[in-house]
Write a protein that holds these residues in place. Sequence first.
Motif, PDB file in Angstrom:
ATOM      1  N   ARG A   1     -17.720   5.342 -35.074  1.00 39.57           N
ATOM      2  CA  ARG A   1     -17.373   6.660 -35.607  1.00 39.57           C
ATOM      3  C   ARG A   1     -17.129   7.638 -34.462  1.00 39.57           C
ATOM      4  O   ARG A   1     -17.923   7.712 -33.523  1.00 39.57           O
ATOM      5  N   THR A   2     -16.039   8.371 -34.550  1.00 44.12           N
ATOM      6  CA  THR A   2     -15.761   9.420 -33.575  1.00 44.12           C
ATOM      7  C   THR A   2     -16.555  10.680 -33.934  1.00 44.12           C
ATOM      8  O   THR A   2     -17.020  10.830 -35.074  1.00 44.12           O
ATOM      9  N   PRO A   3     -16.678  11.617 -32.988  1.00 39.60           N
ATOM     10  CA  PRO A   3     -17.315  12.892 -33.338  1.00 39.60           C
ATOM     11  C   PRO A   3     -16.624  13.592 -34.503  1.00 39.60           C
ATOM     12  O   PRO A   3     -17.293  14.189 -35.354  1.00 39.60           O
TER      13      PRO A   3
ATOM     14  N   ASN B   1     -22.321   7.142 -23.070  1.00 40.56           N
ATOM     15  CA  ASN B   1     -22.955   7.879 -21.984  1.00 40.56           C
ATOM     16  C   ASN B   1     -23.605   9.147 -22.552  1.00 40.56           C
ATOM     17  O   ASN B   1     -23.347   9.528 -23.694  1.00 40.56           O
ATOM     18  N   PRO B   2     -24.468   9.806 -21.794  1.00 40.75           N
ATOM     19  CA  PRO B   2     -25.213  10.957 -22.345  1.00 40.75           C
ATOM     20  C   PRO B   2     -24.332  12.081 -22.876  1.00 40.75           C
ATOM     21  O   PRO B   2     -24.648  12.696 -23.891  1.00 40.75           O
ATOM     22  N   HIS B   3     -23.209  12.357 -22.201  1.00 41.12           N
ATOM     23  CA  HIS B   3     -22.340  13.441 -22.665  1.00 41.12           C
ATOM     24  C   HIS B   3     -21.669  13.077 -23.986  1.00 41.12           C
ATOM     25  O   HIS B   3     -21.572  13.913 -24.898  1.00 41.12           O
ATOM     26  N   ASP B   4     -21.210  11.835 -24.094  1.00 40.53           N
ATOM     27  CA  ASP B   4     -20.596  11.387 -25.343  1.00 40.53           C
ATOM     28  C   ASP B   4     -21.600  11.427 -26.489  1.00 40.53           C
ATOM     29  O   ASP B   4     -21.279  11.850 -27.603  1.00 40.53           O
ATOM     30  N   ARG B   5     -22.817  10.979 -26.197  1.00 45.30           N
ATOM     31  CA  ARG B   5     -23.858  10.979 -27.228  1.00 45.30           C
ATOM     32  C   ARG B   5     -24.166  12.405 -27.676  1.00 45.30           C
ATOM     33  O   ARG B   5     -24.340  12.680 -28.870  1.00 45.30           O
ATOM     34  N   ALA B   6     -24.246  13.313 -26.717  1.00 42.86           N
ATOM     35  CA  ALA B   6     -24.527  14.712 -27.053  1.00 42.86           C
ATOM     36  C   ALA B   6     -23.431  15.287 -27.944  1.00 42.86           C
ATOM     37  O   ALA B   6     -23.708  16.020 -28.898  1.00 42.86           O
ATOM     38  N   LEU B   7     -22.180  14.927 -27.651  1.00 44.66           N
ATOM     39  CA  LEU B   7     -21.066  15.409 -28.462  1.00 44.66           C
ATOM     40  C   LEU B   7     -21.142  14.838 -29.872  1.00 44.66           C
ATOM     41  O   LEU B   7     -20.976  15.570 -30.858  1.00 44.66           O
ATOM     42  N   SER B   8     -21.389  13.549 -29.978  1.00 42.98           N
ATOM     43  CA  SER B   8     -21.470  12.910 -31.288  1.00 42.98           C
ATOM     44  C   SER B   8     -22.569  13.527 -32.139  1.00 42.98           C
ATOM     45  O   SER B   8     -22.376  13.826 -33.321  1.00 42.98           O
TER      46      SER B   8
ATOM     47  N   ALA C   1     -22.989  23.485 -28.986  1.00 48.40           N
ATOM     48  CA  ALA C   1     -23.294  22.226 -28.309  1.00 48.40           C
ATOM     49  C   ALA C   1     -22.052  21.362 -28.169  1.00 48.40           C
ATOM     50  O   ALA C   1     -21.909  20.622 -27.181  1.00 48.40           O
ATOM     51  N   VAL C   2     -21.147  21.434 -29.133  1.00 49.15           N
ATOM     52  CA  VAL C   2     -19.886  20.703 -29.019  1.00 49.15           C
ATOM     53  C   VAL C   2     -19.087  21.224 -27.833  1.00 49.15           C
ATOM     54  O   VAL C   2     -18.560  20.447 -27.015  1.00 49.15           O
ATOM     55  N   ARG C   3     -18.977  22.538 -27.717  1.00 46.94           N
ATOM     56  CA  ARG C   3     -18.252  23.124 -26.588  1.00 46.94           C
ATOM     57  C   ARG C   3     -18.888  22.707 -25.263  1.00 46.94           C
ATOM     58  O   ARG C   3     -18.185  22.348 -24.299  1.00 46.94           O
ATOM     59  N   ALA C   4     -20.216  22.736 -25.213  1.00 48.78           N
ATOM     60  CA  ALA C   4     -20.909  22.394 -23.976  1.00 48.78           C
ATOM     61  C   ALA C   4     -20.689  20.931 -23.600  1.00 48.78           C
ATOM     62  O   ALA C   4     -20.467  20.608 -22.422  1.00 48.78           O
ATOM     63  N   ALA C   5     -20.747  20.056 -24.574  1.00 52.93           N
ATOM     64  CA  ALA C   5     -20.556  18.625 -24.301  1.00 52.93           C
ATOM     65  C   ALA C   5     -19.138  18.352 -23.820  1.00 52.93           C
ATOM     66  O   ALA C   5     -18.923  17.561 -22.882  1.00 52.93           O
ATOM     67  N   LEU C   6     -18.162  18.987 -24.448  1.00 46.81           N
ATOM     68  CA  LEU C   6     -16.783  18.805 -24.013  1.00 46.81           C
ATOM     69  C   LEU C   6     -16.589  19.331 -22.598  1.00 46.81           C
ATOM     70  O   LEU C   6     -15.922  18.687 -21.768  1.00 46.81           O
ATOM     71  N   ALA C   7     -17.171  20.480 -22.318  1.00 52.86           N
ATOM     72  CA  ALA C   7     -17.062  21.053 -20.981  1.00 52.86           C
ATOM     73  C   ALA C   7     -17.727  20.174 -19.929  1.00 52.86           C
ATOM     74  O   ALA C   7     -17.301  20.144 -18.767  1.00 52.86           O
TER      75      ALA C   7
ATOM     76  N   ALA D   1     -17.578  15.086 -21.986  1.00 52.67           N
ATOM     77  CA  ALA D   1     -17.636  14.147 -23.111  1.00 52.67           C
ATOM     78  C   ALA D   1     -16.225  13.822 -23.580  1.00 52.67           C
ATOM     79  O   ALA D   1     -15.342  14.682 -23.589  1.00 52.67           O
ATOM     80  N   ARG D   2     -16.033  12.587 -23.989  1.00 54.87           N
ATOM     81  CA  ARG D   2     -14.732  12.148 -24.495  1.00 54.87           C
ATOM     82  C   ARG D   2     -14.619  12.518 -25.972  1.00 54.87           C
ATOM     83  O   ARG D   2     -15.485  12.167 -26.773  1.00 54.87           O
ATOM     84  N   VAL D   3     -13.544  13.189 -26.320  1.00 55.32           N
ATOM     85  CA  VAL D   3     -13.421  13.726 -27.667  1.00 55.32           C
ATOM     86  C   VAL D   3     -13.369  12.617 -28.717  1.00 55.32           C
ATOM     87  O   VAL D   3     -13.795  12.824 -29.863  1.00 55.32           O
ATOM     88  N   ASP D   4     -12.861  11.439 -28.364  1.00 51.59           N
ATOM     89  CA  ASP D   4     -12.795  10.326 -29.313  1.00 51.59           C
ATOM     90  C   ASP D   4     -13.765   9.198 -28.944  1.00 51.59           C
ATOM     91  O   ASP D   4     -13.521   8.026 -29.246  1.00 51.59           O
TER      92      ASP D   4
END
Length: 206
Positions: A38-40, A2-9, A19-25, A28-31
């Motif tokens: 591949r995980t972030p 999904n877009p949030h997961d992609r942004a985090l990766s 950007a990592v903080r924003a995606a998690l907020a 986005a799923r951390v794993d």
Amino acid sequence: MNPHDRALSQAAARGDESAVRAALAAGARVDARDEDLRTPLLRAALADHVGVARLLLAAGADPNAPDARADSPWLVTGVTGGVRMMRTLLAAGADLRQPNRFGGTALVPAAERGHTAYVRALLAESDIDVDHVNRLGWTALLEAVILGDGGPRHEEVVRLLLAAGADPERGDQDGVTPHAHAVRRGFTGIARLLGPEVRAAAGRTS
């Protein structure tokens, strides 16, 4: 993804902590996994982005999560030689026994690549098995000789492994010892380090 997961990766791969903080907020799923599983955190580890790794670990990322090639954030530190990343993941519960696709621990590729600072730190700061044997029948000591270039970095890796108790008599699947491999490859400095007097000393202290 999904877009949030992609942004985090993507943010993890480029080392963008904001950007990592924003995606998690944003949820986005951390794993979350990309197309290569591949995980972030793995993508951050590959690029040695320690700050991002700390953020992801604080959010619950798994340092041992494998991808499609059986790499994990922890295992790739042996490939990159990143000492700070190694220490960060070690403190987060890295599995010292986790095997890569060749059956080796993180120490084995580090020895192969001549990552002296990494090998020194890992041996000093963990109880990783210095004589672990991979699917090829090779220990870290054998890999340092067979796949190394015989230069100063690999000589130092050999010294470090021997000082940590590596068995100089442990041969490959055909019984060929590290010393014999060094002689065959013309690595005179390494051959000297692994010479008969070294093997005799190892025998006396075993």
